[in-house]
Design an enzyme around this catalytic site. Structure first.
Site, PDB file in Angstrom:
ATOM      1  CD  GLU A 119      22.611  31.112  49.844  1.00 11.58           C
ATOM      2  OE1 GLU A 119      23.198  31.741  50.745  1.00 11.58           O
ATOM      3  OE2 GLU A 119      21.728  31.627  49.128  1.00 11.58           O
ATOM      4  CG  HIS A 123      57.646  33.886  47.623  1.00  6.05           C
ATOM      5  ND1 HIS A 123      57.321  34.079  48.960  1.00  6.05           N
ATOM      6  CD2 HIS A 123      57.478  32.561  47.387  1.00  6.05           C
ATOM      7  CE1 HIS A 123      56.957  32.921  49.494  1.00  6.05           C
ATOM      8  NE2 HIS A 123      57.053  31.986  48.560  1.00  6.05           N
ATOM      9  CB  SER A 163      21.014  39.970  58.499  1.00  2.31           C
ATOM     10  OG  SER A 163      21.417  38.608  58.577  1.00  2.31           O
ATOM     11  N   GLY A 179      49.614  41.872  40.046  1.00  2.00           N
ATOM     12  CA  GLY A 179      50.301  42.789  39.154  1.00  2.00           C
ATOM     13  C   GLY A 179      49.413  43.833  38.507  1.00  2.00           C
ATOM     14  CD  GLU A 202      24.746  34.836  48.775  1.00  2.00           C
ATOM     15  OE1 GLU A 202      24.794  34.985  50.017  1.00  2.00           O
ATOM     16  OE2 GLU A 202      23.687  34.631  48.161  1.00  2.00           O
TER      17      GLU A 202
END
Length: 341
Positions: free
Chosen positions: A227, A108, A252, A134, A231
């Site tokens: 919810e 980094h 959906s 890792g 999920e």
């Protein structure tokens, strides 16, 4: 478009002729050290006195030295310790042993880009960053595959910096998948932005706000947790596998329509304006200065945030629900133990 390098572009023999030190043996450190060793590279691990990781590294058959001893022995030094500790460790234990022609590597770019670490002009300074945790770097290597990665050169004192970086990337398995060429500036600024605005800060705030809205409206905390947090993984996995289009193809029609018509009301132009402000704070060094001063003061602000967030109701609800899910306990144990495979 980014330039991408593969195994054919990397000469592993260039690294096999050198001694490599891995400073740190955490998530990335254990994967780099073991993959390089299995690629035929001469590896040693540099750890602080009293490090709890010493037994794990030695148990894996690796040679463990102090950071100073490892840095003195090695021609290639990869720094894989937390950003906030790198400057002190570098100044006191690595810098005195950076003789001409050595290579200093990072996963980094924070401390190089924000000039906390100042290498001498006669050493190569480069970045090799796998784009995965890792344990995944290690597993993919063991399975004959690899994790995509990044390579960047900050300082090319020998004329071989990029070649050394690509050889290192091949040694840990990244060139099997592909390594993108970047810069320290780009890696650092985009990484910080992604963490703050989307992956950690943005996502955590969105989840917590959604949970609070449902609970405040009288819904059960357990339903709100499922919810708004649980999920989320299902949706992110679909994005991970095939982008936004695949996610929308897989959900959906009701969910897809709600996505198009309601999502932009939640994350709107005001959110994007704040993202731009956050990016400017990163680019201008304001975040880096704030973080550095915070750590110099002993981390009081971080401690307050950690305590407050740990006390949020979503944590207690989540703990109870996760205890019902055996597969989560198994996955957590597996990913937190460097020696689990």
């Amino acid at each position: 478009m980014a330039t991408i390098y593969y195994d054919k572009d990397a000469n592993l023999d260039l690294l096999k002729k050198r001694k490599v030190a891995i400073i740190g043996y955490g998530s990335q450190g254990h994967a780099h050290a073991l993959n390089l060793r299995d690629s035929g590279v001469d590896v040693r691990v540099g750890l602080a006195a009293g490090s709890k990781s010493k037994a794990k590294a030695e148990g894996a058959g690796l040679r463990v030295l102090s950071v100073a001893e490892a840095s003195k022995e090695a021609d290639v030094i990869m720094v894989l310790i937390p950003d906030q500790t790198q400057k002190k460790v570098y100044d006191e234990e690595i810098a005195p042993h950076l003789s001409k022609g050595k290579a200093l590597l990072f996963a980094h770019g924070f401390n190089i880009h924000f000039v906390q670490v100042r290498p001498p002009p006669d050493v190569d300074v480069l970045l090799v960053a796998p784009k995965g945790p890792g344990h995944m770097v290690r597993r993919q290597y063991q399975d004959g595959r690899g994790i995509p990665g990044l390579v960047a050169v900050h300082q090319d004192a020998t004329g071989q910096a990029k070649a050394v970086g690509l050889a290192y990337a091949r040694g840990i398995g990244c060139t099997r998948a592909g390594v993108l060429e970047t810069t320290f500036k780009e890696e650092t600024e985009t990484d910080l932005f992604g963490e703050q605005a989307v992956l950690c800060g943005g996502a955590a705030a969105l989840v917590k706000n959604g949970f609070e809205v449902l609970v405040e409206a009288g819904y059960q905390p357990e339903s709100a947790y499922f919810e708004c947090l649980h999920e989320l993984k299902l949706i992110v996995d679909l994005m991970y596998e095939g982008g936004l289009a695949w996610m929308r193809h897989s959900i959906s029609d009701t969910a897809e329509y709600g996505d198009y018509t309601r999502g932009p009301r939640v994350v709107d132009g005001r959110s994007k304006d704040e993202m731009r402000k956050i990016l400017k704070e990163i680019q201008g060094g304001h975040f880096a200065k704030e973080f550095i001063l915070e750590n110099q003061a002993g981390g009081p602000t971080m401690a307050r945030y950690r305590a407050a967030e740990a006390a949020h109701p979503i944590e207690e609800v989540g703990k109870r629900l996760r205890d019902m899910m055996s597969w989560i306990r198994e996955a957590k144990k597996d990913s937190s133990d460097p020696g689990s495979r």
